[in-house]
Every structure is written in structure tokens, then in C-alpha cells.
Design an enzyme around this catalytic site. Structure first.
Site, PDB file in Angstrom:
ATOM      1  N   SER A  36       0.808  -1.218   0.000  1.00  0.00           N
ATOM      2  CA  SER A  36       0.000   0.000   0.000  1.00  0.00           C
ATOM      3  C   SER A  36       0.844   1.272   0.000  1.00  0.00           C
ATOM      4  CB  SER A  36      -0.963   0.004   1.184  1.00  0.00           C
ATOM      5  OG  SER A  36      -1.964  -0.966   1.022  1.00  0.00           O
ATOM      6  N   LYS A  90     -11.123  -4.194  10.782  1.00  0.00           N
ATOM      7  CA  LYS A  90     -12.148  -3.680   9.868  1.00  0.00           C
ATOM      8  C   LYS A  90     -13.537  -3.561  10.482  1.00  0.00           C
ATOM      9  CE  LYS A  90      -9.804  -5.104   5.651  1.00  0.00           C
ATOM     10  NZ  LYS A  90      -9.886  -5.852   4.375  1.00  0.00           N
ATOM     11  N   ASP A 126     -13.130  -2.505  -0.377  1.00  0.00           N
ATOM     12  CA  ASP A 126     -12.745  -3.896  -0.615  1.00  0.00           C
ATOM     13  C   ASP A 126     -13.680  -4.610  -1.584  1.00  0.00           C
ATOM     14  OD1 ASP A 126     -10.412  -4.092   0.898  1.00  0.00           O
ATOM     15  OD2 ASP A 126     -11.493  -4.572   2.732  1.00  0.00           O
ATOM     16  N   GLY A 153     -14.127  -9.209   8.403  1.00  0.00           N
ATOM     17  CA  GLY A 153     -14.207  -7.916   7.726  1.00  0.00           C
ATOM     18  C   GLY A 153     -14.000  -8.008   6.230  1.00  0.00           C
ATOM     19  N   ALA A 154     -12.928  -8.663   5.803  1.00  0.00           N
ATOM     20  CA  ALA A 154     -12.682  -8.834   4.369  1.00  0.00           C
ATOM     21  C   ALA A 154     -13.747  -9.737   3.763  1.00  0.00           C
ATOM     22  CB  ALA A 154     -11.301  -9.423   4.134  1.00  0.00           C
TER      23      ALA A 154
END
Length: 303
Positions: A36, A90, A126, A153-154
Site C-alpha cells: 500500500s 475492519k 474492498d 471484515g474482508a
């Protein structure tokens, strides 16, 4: 995404035509290999923006999610425009925010937080990242029955994206059965109960599935291995990953060895980052340039 939020810290000094520094970061555990920083900083330079992107690693700071309130406050105090959040933050970050985008509210998961006008605004990029990556890498793949491992979360975002792509029946499997059932109920309320359900074990649903999606951290350098028994893989079962460090996970290697179609987590990483970049800066990124740059990055090694 349906909310465009210009960045408060990206004003340009008219005398020098040099933009004020845009400070960004990533909060999560074991994020040392994350690409990132390189993606955001490179696109910033290409756009004429002075972007700095820092890793705020729970592991290196020896804290868990209980340290999240302090880390967010620290980032705000240091003038960050916003932060991305990843595993295991998240969902834990939501009570600490003032507002949520429509997608983040529907998903119950946030991966992008903007600091604006004294408020914390939560977004989720995402689901978009997964959808776009899948369209490019798995065109024409059958979507009648798909199994997803992971409902965190993902997993919430990927399941949302998979159903938007047109998956007819999505089965969710998680080590926490109650979490899988809760996510199935939530998404069932959005897309229809007949399209999503929870399953107790991969063995119960993978044998009849067209595709498999791994949204757990298993496969990351810190969590090596497979998220299910390799005996369940077969040539006509396509496999999609969200893990991108390493890019070529043990799951993808095992599936490819059998002749399965696969898509790695790199595309999702780029597309979610591109949308986050737009939210952070108010500037539309060049996604093709970001994809090219990501592909050229060398794997990060740890001695």
C-alpha cells in the site's frame, strides 16, 4: 462507491505550486510486506501530489485491537488525511467512527477512514476491489454455486461483491459458525435469503461448488498453510484469493497444480487502493498505471 470526499489536507500553496504533504497510513497486524505505501506514494507522485504513507503495525507495537482508539487519535493529531485499516480492525473500527458510507453500513466493515472537519468517515472499497479484479481475471467463470471461506471484515466485503457479480448461491464457512450465520442473514436481507447461506464445514459444500474464495488471512506469511483440506480441490473448481503477500499463496499453488483457474489477491489490492486514493485525495487515479506498477514491484523479503 457513491461518496466523493475531497481531501482537506491537499491544498496547493499558490506561491510555490507545491502541494502540502498528504499523510496517510495503514493500521493492521503483520502488515510489514504491504504494498500500500508504494502504490499510494507512486500514484501521488504521478499526479503531482506529495503523498506519504506509513505502516502502523499492531504487531510491531505489541498491541491488539484494543489499541485502535489510541492509534486513530494519534494519526489525527499528526495531521493524517486518513488511514486504511485491515485485519483485525475492519469491524472493530466502526464504533470509533462518526459516519459510514452506504456500502460500509451495509457490510458492517470499513477499510478506509477519512479525517475531515473533525469527523471520522468510514468507507469500504474492498468489495469494489474484489469485483473488478474478478471481472478481469475470471471472465466467464461459472457462478451458480460458490463457497467462501471466511466471514470477517474482508469476507463481508468480498461476499457483498460476489453477490453483486451475480453469484446465484453463496455458501459461507467460518471457524466462527455464528459469524457466518450472521453475515448470511445480513446479506440475505439485501440480496435475498435464497442466495446466501452458512455452512458448517467446507466438506459439506465444496464438492458441489463451481468456485472457491478464500478471505481468511491463512496463506499470508504470518499465517502459512491452506484454509481447507487440499483434497477438496479439483480441476473444475476455480479459486480466488484476497491475500497478496505473498501473491502466490499455497492455496493458489495447489489449485494451479491441478489445472484450476485461479486469480490472486493482487488485483483486489490495486482496485481497492485506487478507490481509497480517490477518496483520500479527491483525484481520480490511473488504474492501469497502478496495475503496471504493482506487477513490477519485487516481493518484500524478511531476513
Amino acid at each position: 462507491m457513491n461518496i466523493t470526499t475531497p481531501l482537506p489536507n491537499s491544498e496547493t500553496n499558490s506561491a510555490t505550486a507545491v502541494p502540502r504533504q498528504i499523510k496517510l497510513g495503514l493500521i493492521g497486524a503483520d502488515i510489514g510486506p504491504s504494498r500500500s505505501p508504494a502504490m499510494h506514494e507512486a500514484e501521488g507522485r504521478a499526479q503531482g501530489l506529495d503523498v506519504s504513507y506509513q505502516l502502523i503495525d499492531l504487531t510491531t507495537r505489541s498491541v491488539g485491537v484494543e489499541g485502535l482508539p489510541g492509534l486513530l487519535a494519534e494519526a489525527e493529531a499528526e495531521g493524517f488525511a486518513g488511514v486504511n485499516v485491515t485485519h483485525p480492525c475492519k469491524q472493530a473500527v466502526i464504533p470509533l467512527l462518526d459516519e459510514l458510507s452506504e456500502d460500509a453500513r451495509a457490510l458492517g466493515a470499513v477499510n478506509t477512514v477519512l479525517f475531515q472537519d473533525g469527523k471520522r468517515l468510514g468507507h469500504n472499497t474492498d468489495w469494489y476491489g474484489f469485483s473488478e479484479a474478478f471481472r478481469r481475471g475470471m471472465a466467464g467463470a461459472p457462478l451458480s454455486r460458490v463457497v467462501q471461506i471466511g466471514a470477517g471484515g474482508a469476507g463481508s466485503a468480498v461476499a457483498y461483491g460476489a453477490l453483486k457479480l451475480g453469484v446465484a448461491q453463496l455458501s459461507l464457512v467460518d471457524v466462527d459458525q455464528a459469524r457466518a450465520e450472521a453475515l448470511a442473514a445480513k446479506l440475505g436481507g439485501i440480496f435475498g435469503a435464497s442466495r446466501v447461506s452458512a455452512a458448517a464445514r467446507p466438506d459439506d459444500v465444496v464438492p458441489t461448488a463451481d468456485g472457491l474464495i478464500n478471505t481468511t488471512p491463512i496463506g499470508m506469511e504470518a499465517y502459512p498453510g491452506l484454509p481447507l483440506s487440499g483434497a477438496l480441490l479439483r480441476p473444475n473448481l476455480w479459486v480466488a484469493e484476497v491475500v497478496y503477500f505473498p501473491l502466490d499463496t499455497a492455496l493458489l499453488q495447489a489449485a494451479r497444480a491441478l489445472g484450476s483457474r485461479t486469480v490472486d489477491g493482487g488485483g483486489m489490492a490495486v482496485f481497492q487502493a485506487a478507490e481509497a486514493f480517490r477518496l483520500f485525495t479527491g483525484v481520480m487515479p490511473d488504474v492501469e498505471r497502478m496495475l503496471t506498477g504493482f506487477a513490477a514491484m519485487r516481493p518484500i523479503r524478511h531476513e
